[in-house]
Design a protein around this motif. Structure first.
Motif, mmCIF file in Angstrom:
data_model
loop_
_atom_site.group_PDB
_atom_site.id
_atom_site.type_symbol
_atom_site.label_atom_id
_atom_site.label_comp_id
_atom_site.label_asym_id
_atom_site.label_seq_id
_atom_site.Cartn_x
_atom_site.Cartn_y
_atom_site.Cartn_z
ATOM 1 N N ALA A 102 0.857 -1.187 0.000
ATOM 2 C CA ALA A 102 0.000 0.000 0.000
ATOM 3 C C ALA A 102 0.892 1.235 0.000
ATOM 4 O O ALA A 102 1.934 1.268 0.666
ATOM 5 C CB ALA A 102 -0.901 -0.008 1.231
ATOM 6 N N THR A 103 0.491 2.240 -0.775
ATOM 7 C CA THR A 103 1.263 3.483 -0.869
ATOM 8 C C THR A 103 0.316 4.674 -0.814
ATOM 9 O O THR A 103 -0.894 4.526 -0.996
ATOM 10 C CB THR A 103 2.063 3.552 -2.195
ATOM 11 O OG1 THR A 103 1.136 3.554 -3.280
ATOM 12 C CG2 THR A 103 3.030 2.403 -2.325
ATOM 13 N N LEU A 104 0.892 5.812 -0.575
ATOM 14 C CA LEU A 104 0.145 7.063 -0.645
ATOM 15 C C LEU A 104 0.732 7.859 -1.796
ATOM 16 O O LEU A 104 1.924 8.168 -1.811
ATOM 17 C CB LEU A 104 0.259 7.852 0.665
ATOM 18 C CG LEU A 104 -0.519 9.164 0.705
ATOM 19 C CD1 LEU A 104 -2.002 8.927 0.462
ATOM 20 C CD2 LEU A 104 -0.297 9.862 2.027
ATOM 21 N N GLU A 107 -2.396 11.354 -5.814
ATOM 22 C CA GLU A 107 -3.825 11.192 -6.079
ATOM 23 C C GLU A 107 -4.573 10.537 -4.927
ATOM 24 O O GLU A 107 -5.784 10.406 -4.959
ATOM 25 C CB GLU A 107 -4.036 10.354 -7.349
ATOM 26 C CG GLU A 107 -3.563 11.018 -8.627
ATOM 27 C CD GLU A 107 -2.052 10.895 -8.811
ATOM 28 O OE1 GLU A 107 -1.467 9.875 -8.402
ATOM 29 O OE2 GLU A 107 -1.457 11.841 -9.342
ATOM 30 N N GLY A 108 -3.854 10.056 -3.935
ATOM 31 C CA GLY A 108 -4.480 9.387 -2.791
ATOM 32 C C GLY A 108 -3.913 7.987 -2.596
ATOM 33 O O GLY A 108 -2.784 7.707 -3.013
ATOM 34 N N PRO A 109 -4.692 7.094 -1.995
ATOM 35 C CA PRO A 109 -4.199 5.741 -1.737
ATOM 36 C C PRO A 109 -3.859 5.010 -3.036
ATOM 37 O O PRO A 109 -4.531 5.180 -4.059
ATOM 38 C CB PRO A 109 -5.367 5.047 -1.032
ATOM 39 C CG PRO A 109 -6.242 6.145 -0.543
ATOM 40 C CD PRO A 109 -6.033 7.299 -1.472
ATOM 41 N N GLY A 110 -2.808 4.218 -2.987
ATOM 42 C CA GLY A 110 -2.393 3.453 -4.158
ATOM 43 C C GLY A 110 -1.770 2.136 -3.748
ATOM 44 O O GLY A 110 -1.697 1.807 -2.558
#
Length: 186
Positions: A102-104, A107-110
């Protein structure tokens, strides 16, 4: 520059596109990873990576080829018999070589795929894509209705009644065969 893709069906989801690296022409089995169209095995990998949009992320080399062959066999068994626990274990073994982090992003969460060994990336991507297909519409994963065809496709037709890998190839041959049989009966 990569050689032209000699396969009769491309553009399917990555998992099925990997399965479609084996096909049949005039009763002769061909394999993109085993010298089809005069390509070396690694050139076949380069063609496949290019056609699936993975060439910018992964290398076409011998380790990648070996892992793709492993994933292709695992997926072929799983697609042929989704209830086979051995086939599921083989797909799981491919999936062990990567994970989603999970990444930030701006554009938001990714999410980002990570691999201890990048040579597993394309194989893992295909196996992960198979899970996505199973999660969305497993009944849309189909084999071409032609008895002489081994290709697989993901049916995206509105009513879900696609039967052929391609209407221009297998579908047309079936129509022509039915027409010939009808005219012979008269």
């Amino acid at each position: 520059m990569t050689a032209a893709d000699p396969r009769p069906l491309t553009g399917e989801p990555v998992a099925l596109d990997l399965l479609n690296t084996r096909w049949v022409v005039d009763g002769e089995p061909l394999d993109l990873f085993a010298g089809a169209a005069g390509l070396t095995r690694v050139e076949g990998v380069a063609v496949w990576l290019e056609s699936t949009g993975l060439s910018g992320r992964f290398r076409a080399d011998a380790p990648t080829l070996i892992h793709l062959l492993t994933a292709r066999e695992s997926l072929a068994r799983a697609v042929a018999d989704p209830a086979d626990p051995t086939a599921r274990s083989l797909v799981d073994a491919v999936l062990e070589h990567g994970r989603i982090r999970a990444t930030l992003t701006a554009e938001g969460p990714g999410e980002r795929a990570e691999f201890a060994d990048p040579a597993w990336g394309p194989a893992w991507t295909a196996a992960r894509n198979y899970l996505d297909l199973l999660g969305s519409a497993p009944d849309r994963i189909r084999k071409c209705a032609s008895e002489s065809c081994v290709l697989r496709f993901y049916d995206v037709s509105r009513n879900g009644t696609r039967r052929w890998c391609s209407m221009a190839a297998c579908g047309n041959r079936a129509k022509a065969s039915r027409h010939y049989a009808r005219t012979r009966e008269r």
